[in-house]
Design an enzyme around this catalytic site. Sequence first.
Site, mmCIF file in Angstrom:
data_model
loop_
_atom_site.group_PDB
_atom_site.id
_atom_site.type_symbol
_atom_site.label_atom_id
_atom_site.label_comp_id
_atom_site.label_asym_id
_atom_site.label_seq_id
_atom_site.Cartn_x
_atom_site.Cartn_y
_atom_site.Cartn_z
ATOM 1 N N THR A 162 -14.823 28.568 59.883
ATOM 2 C CA THR A 162 -16.013 27.950 60.474
ATOM 3 C C THR A 162 -15.571 26.624 61.065
ATOM 4 O O THR A 162 -14.854 25.867 60.410
ATOM 5 C CB THR A 162 -17.095 27.704 59.393
ATOM 6 O OG1 THR A 162 -17.396 28.944 58.755
ATOM 7 C CG2 THR A 162 -18.357 27.138 59.999
ATOM 8 N N LEU B 160 -25.365 18.024 61.715
ATOM 9 C CA LEU B 160 -26.578 18.607 62.307
ATOM 10 C C LEU B 160 -26.988 19.913 61.634
ATOM 11 O O LEU B 160 -27.968 20.530 62.029
ATOM 12 C CB LEU B 160 -26.368 18.858 63.806
ATOM 13 C CG LEU B 160 -26.016 17.647 64.656
ATOM 14 C CD1 LEU B 160 -25.753 18.067 66.099
ATOM 15 C CD2 LEU B 160 -27.128 16.612 64.602
ATOM 16 N N CYS C 1 -13.394 31.659 54.161
ATOM 17 C CA CYS C 1 -13.535 30.289 54.654
ATOM 18 C C CYS C 1 -14.004 29.390 53.506
ATOM 19 O O CYS C 1 -14.983 29.706 52.825
ATOM 20 C CB CYS C 1 -14.543 30.257 55.801
ATOM 21 S SG CYS C 1 -15.040 28.605 56.304
#
Length: 111
Positions: A50, A59, A84
């Site tokens: 990611t 955000l 991940c």
Amino acid sequence: MATGSAGGEGSVGAKILWNETQHRFETEDKKAYLEYVLRDGGKVMDICHTFVPSSKRGLGLASHLCVAAFNHAKSHSLSVIPSCSYVSDTFLPRNPSWNSFVYSEELKSSM
């Protein structure tokens, strides 16, 4: 390519797109993304990476990317390998409702 709205504080109007050919979910500008590999004959989604650029951090985009990936897995009856570290160490502990989609050896033996 499918689209999904990933609204929320700080990410007003952000859309997450499924880029099927590149095996990733990404923002419209392609700068933030989640990459995956399909395993076990396409039954398992291994989320490998990611990425959110520093200009877009804070955000909630990484979380929105994960929600898009897990929703995709849910709608396509896939289990997920969270390779991940963001997914395994941050997203899943904060969102335990998705743990039922995490791949396990027990799940494999019942396939």
